[in-house]
Design a protein around this motif. Structure first.
Motif, mmCIF file in Angstrom:
data_model
loop_
_atom_site.group_PDB
_atom_site.id
_atom_site.type_symbol
_atom_site.label_atom_id
_atom_site.label_comp_id
_atom_site.label_asym_id
_atom_site.label_seq_id
_atom_site.Cartn_x
_atom_site.Cartn_y
_atom_site.Cartn_z
ATOM 1 N N GLY A 49 0.776 -1.230 0.000
ATOM 2 C CA GLY A 49 0.000 0.000 0.000
ATOM 3 C C GLY A 49 0.807 1.280 0.000
ATOM 4 N N LYS A 52 0.459 4.178 -2.675
ATOM 5 C CA LYS A 52 -0.598 5.181 -2.603
ATOM 6 C C LYS A 52 -0.097 6.524 -2.099
ATOM 7 N N GLY A 58 -2.986 8.040 -7.843
ATOM 8 C CA GLY A 58 -4.317 8.162 -7.259
ATOM 9 C C GLY A 58 -4.956 6.807 -7.024
ATOM 10 N N ASP A 59 -6.192 6.845 -6.561
ATOM 11 C CA ASP A 59 -6.887 5.593 -6.242
ATOM 12 C C ASP A 59 -7.033 4.703 -7.469
ATOM 13 N N ARG A 60 -7.435 5.279 -8.601
ATOM 14 C CA ARG A 60 -7.670 4.469 -9.790
ATOM 15 C C ARG A 60 -6.347 3.929 -10.353
ATOM 16 N N PHE A 62 -3.601 3.449 -8.699
ATOM 17 C CA PHE A 62 -3.096 2.443 -7.758
ATOM 18 C C PHE A 62 -3.780 1.099 -7.985
ATOM 19 N N GLU A 63 -5.090 1.128 -8.169
ATOM 20 C CA GLU A 63 -5.832 -0.111 -8.402
ATOM 21 C C GLU A 63 -5.325 -0.825 -9.657
ATOM 22 N N ARG A 66 -1.867 -2.310 -8.912
ATOM 23 C CA ARG A 66 -1.963 -3.465 -8.013
ATOM 24 C C ARG A 66 -2.453 -4.709 -8.764
#
Length: 339
Positions: A49, A52, A58-60, A62-63, A66
């Protein structure tokens, strides 16, 4: 899959689909950030994590990273791939399949948004045999046009890319301004070193018919010119608003193109659709060659050739009159014939 490749491919599909620039840049920026790191470090940071907390992730994004480092195709990318299976244009499929290359594109050396290497990689992925890199000339300061010195440096970058890509050729080129006196905005010595010269008017587009005609004829008669770019300069939509087409004596201009072996560009950008249909048919009757070009300023926009192929087909332009359907050796022979 490789996380950098996933981020860049997402940006490609977003560019192709006219997504907002800020959204595209988020993925390109994230690709640049993790591309500078060791892949094992990226994987470790993604799993614990810590990725991040990095600025620009950003969140998108990072997703996506991952899911990529875990060995799968990210869900967001898979969705974009599925949507991308639908063609951008419904017509001109046969002509589209005949296209081998593209003679008009821009990189971040002028007003494009991506490095030269990414543009070349995208063209190869799309199955092109060749792509001309045609950044702007120095007179177009608003687009960070290339001085002779910067263009000379760019030629070395092009040579390095061609040394590594094998079955694909990045052509050295320029979109050179047609100056008010009809001359080309780069030295003859530098133009001699290029594979492709696209000549376009970018200023004083509302000049009277006689002035604009003589200006264009000056460029067409220059033996360095290979392609007359977006000849009317019109804009039909988009963030820059609309702009009416320039006035010129199309019969004289297209007769000069035919006589000088200069191709009339069918510019595939949706906001341009230049020339208008009536002028395409007039150029066809005049005996002109054509070049279907993307005028791409980002990798995903290279697929805009679909729009140009649809318009060429609807106006009855045969494939053999379109230089971008020609194999590389024939194209280069044509392009160098006047020099």
């Amino acid at each position: 899959m490789d996380a950098v490749d996933a981020l860049n491919e997402i940006a490609f599909w977003l560019e192709r689909g006219f997504a907002p620039t800020f959204k595209i840049q988020a993925f390109r920026k994230a690709a640049g950030i993790i591309g500078a790191l060791d892949p094992e470090e990226v994987a470790a940071r993604a799993r614990n994590g810590r990725l991040k907390s990095m600025k620009g992730i950003g969140d998108r994004t990072f997703e996506v990273i991952r899911q990529a480092v875990d060995g799968g195709v990210p869900d967001y990318l898979e969705d974009l791939r599925q949507r991308g299976q639908q063609p951008l244009a419904t017509g001109g499929a046969e002509l589209r399949s005949a296209l081998r290359g593209d003679l008009h594109s821009h990189s971040d050396w002028s007003d494009g948004g991506s490095p030269i290497g990414l543009m070349a990689d995208a063209a190869r992925t799309l199955g092109r045999d060749y792509l001309a890199l045609t950044d702007h000339s120095p007179n177009l300061k608003i687009a960070n046009g290339l001085s002779a010195e910067r263009l000379r440096e760019q030629l070395d970058v092009v040579a390095d890319i061609n040394a590594d890509v094998g079955d694909f050729r990045l052509l050295a080129g320029i979109e050179v301004d047609i100056l008010e006196d009809g001359t080309l905005d780069q030295s003859p010595e530098m133009l001699d070193r290029l594979d492709i010269v696209v000549a376009s008017v970018h200023s004083k587009l509302r000049s009277d018919r006689s002035t604009m005609t003589e200006r264009m004829l000056g460029a067409i008669n220059d033996p360095h010119t290979n392609v007359l770019g977006h000849c009317t300069g019109r804009l039909l939509q988009g963030s820059r608003g609309t702009r009416p087409q320039s006035e010129f004596d199309a019969a004289r201009v297209f007769a000069a193109c035919a006589g000088n072996n200069v191709a009339v560009e069918i510019n595939s950008r949706p906001e341009r659709q230049d020339p208008p249909d009536g002028l395409i048919r007039l150029a066809l009757d005049a005996g002109c060659l054509f070049s279907i070009d993307s005028d791409a300023h980002a990798p995903g926009q290279l697929d805009f050739l679909q729009y140009g192929a649809e318009r060429a087909a609807s106006n009855g332009v045969p494939a053999e009159r379109i230089v971008t359907t020609w194999p590389l050796d024939r194209l280069l022979e044509w392009a160098g014939s006047g020099k």
